[in-house]
Design an enzyme around this catalytic site. Structure first.
Site, PDB file in Angstrom:
ATOM      1  N   GLU A   1      41.227  53.297  39.008  1.00 14.26           N
ATOM      2  CA  GLU A   1      40.209  52.537  39.485  1.00 14.26           C
ATOM      3  C   GLU A   1      39.206  53.257  40.199  1.00 14.26           C
ATOM      4  O   GLU A   1      39.240  53.913  41.109  1.00 14.26           O
ATOM      5  CB  GLU A   1      40.772  51.469  40.522  1.00 14.26           C
ATOM      6  CG  GLU A   1      39.640  50.594  41.066  1.00 14.26           C
ATOM      7  CD  GLU A   1      40.212  49.326  41.708  1.00 14.26           C
ATOM      8  OE1 GLU A   1      41.231  49.427  42.061  1.00 14.26           O
ATOM      9  OE2 GLU A   1      39.254  48.826  42.463  1.00 14.26           O
TER      10      GLU A   1
ATOM     11  N   GLU B   1      36.377  47.873  38.547  1.00 15.74           N
ATOM     12  CA  GLU B   1      35.856  46.567  39.391  1.00 15.74           C
ATOM     13  C   GLU B   1      34.443  46.430  39.484  1.00 15.74           C
ATOM     14  O   GLU B   1      33.696  47.359  39.465  1.00 15.74           O
ATOM     15  CB  GLU B   1      36.546  46.889  40.872  1.00 15.74           C
ATOM     16  CG  GLU B   1      36.088  45.908  41.648  1.00 15.74           C
ATOM     17  CD  GLU B   1      36.693  46.061  43.155  1.00 15.74           C
ATOM     18  OE1 GLU B   1      37.852  46.446  43.239  1.00 15.74           O
ATOM     19  OE2 GLU B   1      35.920  46.054  44.207  1.00 15.74           O
TER      20      GLU B   1
ATOM     21  N   ASP C   1      51.590  46.188  51.470  1.00 13.78           N
ATOM     22  CA  ASP C   1      51.448  44.895  51.894  1.00 13.78           C
ATOM     23  C   ASP C   1      52.702  43.894  51.970  1.00 13.78           C
ATOM     24  O   ASP C   1      52.436  42.776  52.389  1.00 13.78           O
ATOM     25  CB  ASP C   1      50.727  44.287  50.479  1.00 13.78           C
ATOM     26  CG  ASP C   1      49.380  45.121  50.288  1.00 13.78           C
ATOM     27  OD1 ASP C   1      48.963  45.426  51.125  1.00 13.78           O
ATOM     28  OD2 ASP C   1      48.998  45.065  48.987  1.00 13.78           O
TER      29      ASP C   1
ATOM     30  N   ASP D   1      39.481  44.556  37.906  1.00 16.01           N
ATOM     31  CA  ASP D   1      39.539  43.964  39.261  1.00 16.01           C
ATOM     32  C   ASP D   1      37.985  43.094  39.248  1.00 16.01           C
ATOM     33  O   ASP D   1      36.847  43.400  39.047  1.00 16.01           O
ATOM     34  CB  ASP D   1      39.079  44.793  40.245  1.00 16.01           C
ATOM     35  CG  ASP D   1      40.607  45.347  40.800  1.00 16.01           C
ATOM     36  OD1 ASP D   1      40.565  46.261  41.782  1.00 16.01           O
ATOM     37  OD2 ASP D   1      41.655  44.763  40.300  1.00 16.01           O
TER      38      ASP D   1
ATOM     39  N   ASP E   1      40.100  40.895  42.943  1.00 17.22           N
ATOM     40  CA  ASP E   1      40.094  41.899  43.958  1.00 17.22           C
ATOM     41  C   ASP E   1      38.946  41.890  44.867  1.00 17.22           C
ATOM     42  O   ASP E   1      37.964  42.265  45.068  1.00 17.22           O
ATOM     43  CB  ASP E   1      40.200  43.401  43.513  1.00 17.22           C
ATOM     44  CG  ASP E   1      40.515  44.313  44.827  1.00 17.22           C
ATOM     45  OD1 ASP E   1      40.609  45.352  44.545  1.00 17.22           O
ATOM     46  OD2 ASP E   1      40.952  43.950  45.916  1.00 17.22           O
TER      47      ASP E   1
ATOM     48  N   MET F   1      50.907  43.580  38.651  1.00 21.07           N
ATOM     49  CA  MET F   1      50.724  44.929  38.765  1.00 21.07           C
ATOM     50  C   MET F   1      50.917  45.456  40.051  1.00 21.07           C
ATOM     51  O   MET F   1      51.275  44.450  40.968  1.00 21.07           O
ATOM     52  CB  MET F   1      49.164  44.871  38.691  1.00 21.07           C
ATOM     53  CG  MET F   1      48.351  46.093  39.075  1.00 21.07           C
ATOM     54  SD  MET F   1      47.889  46.455  40.876  1.00 21.07           S
ATOM     55  CE  MET F   1      46.527  45.459  41.077  1.00 21.07           C
TER      56      MET F   1
HETATM   57  C1  DIG Z   1      39.962  48.416  46.109  1.00 20.10           C
HETATM   58  O1  DIG Z   1      39.217  48.050  45.183  1.00 20.10           O
HETATM   59  C2  DIG Z   1      41.206  48.661  45.402  1.00 20.10           C
HETATM   60  C3  DIG Z   1      42.501  48.494  46.188  1.00 20.10           C
HETATM   61  O2  DIG Z   1      42.397  47.162  46.776  1.00 20.10           O
HETATM   62  C4  DIG Z   1      43.725  48.568  45.336  1.00 20.10           C
HETATM   63  O3  DIG Z   1      44.359  49.767  45.393  1.00 20.10           O
HETATM   64  C5  DIG Z   1      43.300  48.136  43.982  1.00 20.10           C
HETATM   65  C6  DIG Z   1      43.966  47.504  43.297  1.00 20.10           C
HETATM   66  O4  DIG Z   1      43.253  46.330  42.520  1.00 20.10           O
HETATM   67  N1  DIG Z   1      41.555  48.101  44.435  1.00 20.10           N
HETATM   68 MN    MN Z   2      36.116  46.757  46.101  1.00 18.60          MN
HETATM   69 MN    MN Z   3      39.869  46.937  43.424  1.00 22.81          MN
END
Ligand code: DIG
Ligand code: MN
Ligand code: MN
Length: 390
Positions: free
Chosen positions: A188, A224, A64, A252, A294, A95
């Site tokens: 994640e 997430e 990024d 997230d 996110d 992070m």
């Molecule tokens: C996708 O939900 C992932 C990527 O955007 C990133 O590696 C991670 C960090 O929050 N979430």
């Molecule tokens: Mn996602």
């Molecule tokens: Mn994510």
């Protein structure tokens, strides 16, 4: 461009620990059926605008900020300029993570690729990205295995994949320890997309995997909203299990309609009741980690819409935080909650020779079968809090 929000309880401030990935507000609106709709926003402008809106920090994948083909000198120039933007605004980088999904070399995965050279290159890329994250002040390192999966089960034995995934995380834990970095890892989960099926698809899979590692204490989860919703799960249950295990290292936040591709919508813009109970769990548990959005603006939006998205994400969290406080202060609700807590009892059921008497205990099963739990009234009062009628 974003207006600094008016002052008040719903005004985001750095103390609220709201963060955004560079890739979130920097999303240029590509989707599988259409190209970009927005121009890229330079990192400095992202940092400055988010600071104006009251955010605490920004997160990033290595690429990024640093293009894949940047020379060492170009990398250093970019990092210097980015650090200057952070210094000018007071924004932090809590992070960092690695893009192990964009480069075609990772098309069969990174840590779990069937090509040993790719697995080795993924480790090299991640070590360099860890160095960058630590240089910028990150204390949490996320691993989202977007390509760690299969499109056909013929491709690989899942036991090999999990073994390779473990080798990679163990290797990187040893690297962090050797470098004496103050850094924790957060896995994640996601059930699918971009691969047909992704390994470690849920919080439960990730937690189980963590306990097979050489240094499980260094590794937690970064769940997430959208990913658990895609899997048809109640997100707050997985988050509750992670908190209870001391493994919620990062989170997230976004929104998602069930049964759809990963929408990464603005937090709270879909299932508001689920969002309410997630905020309640995070606030009641005293979660002190980052509140990371996110997510990204709708593809329909221009840059002004992107900052509306960012401001709305934080404002909705603060609105729900206020409603959680109202729930916790509502006498009628707390009377119902208190009665449930009394009925739930306090002592743990632990076996001991003395406890053997439990086999002899008598129960008034008739009364127990007849007694309801009052959840209709409790849920109605909860909905009235959420709808603003209490
Ligand atoms: C996708 O939900 C992932 C990527 O955007 C990133 O590696 C991670 C960090 O929050 N979430
Ligand atoms: Mn996602
Ligand atoms: Mn994510």
């Amino acid at each position: 461009m974003p207006q600094a929000p008016a002052s008040g309880a719903l005004t985001p401030r750095p103390e609220h620990r709201f963060t955004f990935g560079l890739w979130t507000v920097g999303n240029i609106g590509r989707d599988p059926f259409g190209g970009p709709v927005r121009a890229p926003i330079p990192a400095r402008r992202i940092v400055e605008q988010l600071a104006k809106l009251g955010a605490y920090g920004v997160n990033l994948h290595d690429n990024d900020l640093i293009p894949r083909d940047a020379t060492a000198a170009e990398r250093d120039d970019i990092v210097r300029d980015f650090k200057a933007a952070l210094a000018d605004t007071g924004m932090k980088v809590p992070m960092a993570t690695t893009n192990l999904f964009g480069d075609p070399v990772f098309r069969d995965g990174a840590f779990t690729s069937n090509d040993a050279r790719v697995r080795a290159f993924a480790l090299q890329k991640t070590m360099r990205a860890i160095d960058l994250g630590v240089e910028l002040g990150a204390k949490t390192y996320v691993f989202w295995g977007g390509r760690e999966g299969t499109d056909t089960a013929a491709a690989k034995d899942p036991r090999d994949a999990i073994k390779w995934f473990r080798e990679a995380i163990n290797y990187l834990c040893e690297y962090v320890r050797a470098q004496k970095y103050e850094l924790e890892f957060a896995l994640e989960p996601k059930p699918n997309e971009p691969r047909g099926d992704i390994f470690l698809p849920t919080i439960g899979h990730a937690l189980a995997f963590i306990y097979t590692l050489d240094h499980p204490d260094m590794v937690g989860v970064n769940p997430e909203v959208a990913h658990d919703t895609m899997a048809g799960l109640e997100f707050s249950h997985g988050v509750g299990q992670a908190i209870e295990a001391g493994k919620l290292f990062h989170i997230d936040l976004n929104a998602q309609k069930p049964g759809r591709f990963d929408q990464d919508l603005r937090f709270g813009s879909e299932d508001i009741k689920a969002a309410f109970f997630l905020v309640k769990l995070l606030e009641d548990s005293g979660y002190s980690g980052m509140l990371h959005f996110d997510s990204h603006a709708y593809r329909t939006e221009d840059e002004a819409g992107v900052w509306d998205f960012a401001a709305g994400s934080m404002r909705t969290y603060l609105i729900l935080k206020e409603k959680v406080a109202r729930f916790n202060a509502d006498a009628e609700i707390q009377e119902l909650v208190g009665a449930l807590r009394k009925r739930a009892g306090g002592e743990a059921l632990k076996f001991s020779a003395a406890a053997a008497g439990l086999k002899e205990r008598t129960f008034d099963l008739h009364a127990m079968r007849a007694q309801g739990y009052g959840y209709e009234k409790l849920d109605q009062l909860t909905m009235e809090i959420i709808l603003g009628a209490r």
